[in-house]
Design a protein around this motif. Structure first.
Motif, mmCIF file in Angstrom:
data_model
loop_
_atom_site.group_PDB
_atom_site.id
_atom_site.type_symbol
_atom_site.label_atom_id
_atom_site.label_comp_id
_atom_site.label_asym_id
_atom_site.label_seq_id
_atom_site.Cartn_x
_atom_site.Cartn_y
_atom_site.Cartn_z
ATOM 1 N N HIS A 58 0.824 -1.214 0.000
ATOM 2 C CA HIS A 58 0.000 0.000 0.000
ATOM 3 C C HIS A 58 0.856 1.260 0.000
ATOM 4 O O HIS A 58 0.375 2.334 0.297
ATOM 5 C CB HIS A 58 -0.944 0.012 1.199
ATOM 6 N N GLY A 59 2.108 1.116 -0.319
ATOM 7 C CA GLY A 59 3.001 2.261 -0.374
ATOM 8 C C GLY A 59 3.832 2.372 0.881
ATOM 9 O O GLY A 59 3.313 2.438 1.988
ATOM 10 N N PHE A 60 5.096 2.339 0.698
ATOM 11 C CA PHE A 60 6.047 2.450 1.802
ATOM 12 C C PHE A 60 6.867 3.685 1.480
ATOM 13 O O PHE A 60 7.454 3.760 0.402
ATOM 14 C CB PHE A 60 6.923 1.188 1.827
ATOM 15 N N LEU A 64 12.031 6.220 4.000
ATOM 16 C CA LEU A 64 11.998 5.235 5.073
ATOM 17 C C LEU A 64 12.473 3.875 4.573
ATOM 18 O O LEU A 64 13.217 3.175 5.258
ATOM 19 C CB LEU A 64 10.587 5.134 5.660
ATOM 20 N N MET A 65 12.068 3.500 3.372
ATOM 21 C CA MET A 65 12.513 2.234 2.779
ATOM 22 C C MET A 65 14.028 2.234 2.592
ATOM 23 O O MET A 65 14.697 1.264 2.943
ATOM 24 C CB MET A 65 11.817 2.000 1.435
ATOM 25 N N ILE A 66 14.562 3.310 2.074
ATOM 26 C CA ILE A 66 16.013 3.395 1.849
ATOM 27 C C ILE A 66 16.755 3.300 3.173
ATOM 28 O O ILE A 66 17.701 2.515 3.315
ATOM 29 C CB ILE A 66 16.368 4.697 1.090
ATOM 30 N N GLN A 67 16.338 4.075 4.147
ATOM 31 C CA GLN A 67 16.991 4.079 5.461
ATOM 32 C C GLN A 67 16.904 2.689 6.109
ATOM 33 O O GLN A 67 17.889 2.185 6.650
ATOM 34 C CB GLN A 67 16.316 5.126 6.346
ATOM 35 N N LEU A 97 13.903 -0.336 -5.433
ATOM 36 C CA LEU A 97 12.842 -0.923 -4.611
ATOM 37 C C LEU A 97 12.026 0.167 -3.920
ATOM 38 O O LEU A 97 10.795 0.107 -3.885
ATOM 39 C CB LEU A 97 13.427 -1.874 -3.564
ATOM 40 N N ALA A 98 12.720 1.147 -3.388
ATOM 41 C CA ALA A 98 12.038 2.241 -2.693
ATOM 42 C C ALA A 98 11.126 3.008 -3.644
ATOM 43 O O ALA A 98 9.988 3.356 -3.295
ATOM 44 C CB ALA A 98 13.059 3.180 -2.059
ATOM 45 N N ASP A 99 11.596 3.254 -4.846
ATOM 46 C CA ASP A 99 10.766 3.934 -5.856
ATOM 47 C C ASP A 99 9.525 3.101 -6.177
ATOM 48 O O ASP A 99 8.426 3.635 -6.298
ATOM 49 C CB ASP A 99 11.563 4.174 -7.132
ATOM 50 N N TYR A 100 9.715 1.812 -6.327
ATOM 51 C CA TYR A 100 8.601 0.935 -6.664
ATOM 52 C C TYR A 100 7.534 0.959 -5.568
ATOM 53 O O TYR A 100 6.364 1.179 -5.838
ATOM 54 C CB TYR A 100 9.092 -0.490 -6.913
#
Length: 105
Positions: A58-60, A64-67, A97-100
């Motif tokens: 549902h969107g991350f 935050l994903m990168i960190q 991955l974070a962009d996706y």
């Protein structure tokens, strides 16, 4: 002469099919392909199968994903299995991955 025209038509049809295949492949990003492995545990249907596994579909948030992924990879964020998964990713792959996942909001 007839065979030359036939060959030209066959070549044109063949090339148009190849172009269509290439455009279909171009629509799938590397981030989307890599995310398939994430969804095996994090839940492809929208929710993770266990409460201890975060839902990503549902969107991350990108940053935050990168960190988080860099922390897993570098060992500064404790984990059970994510540290082992993250060790295989470069910074550029983590960003894909974070962009996706950010784009799934």
């Amino acid at each position: 002469m007839r065979y030359t025209r036939l060959a030209a038509v066959a070549l044109a049809v063949s090339l148009s099919g190849a172009a269509a295949s290439q455009s279909a492949l171009a629509e799938v990003t590397r981030g989307a392909l890599m995310a398939k492995t994430c969804l095996a545990c994090h839940g492809a249907a929208g929710t993770a199968p266990e409460a201890t596994i975060p839902t990503l579909v549902h969107g991350f948030p990108r940053e935050l994903m990168i960190q988080t992924m860099r922390g897993f990879r570098d060992g500064t964020r404790p984990s059970t299995v994510m540290g082992r998964h993250a060790k295989g990713y470069t910074d550029a792959e983590i960003e894909l991955l974070a962009d996706y996942f950010d784009g799934m909001r």
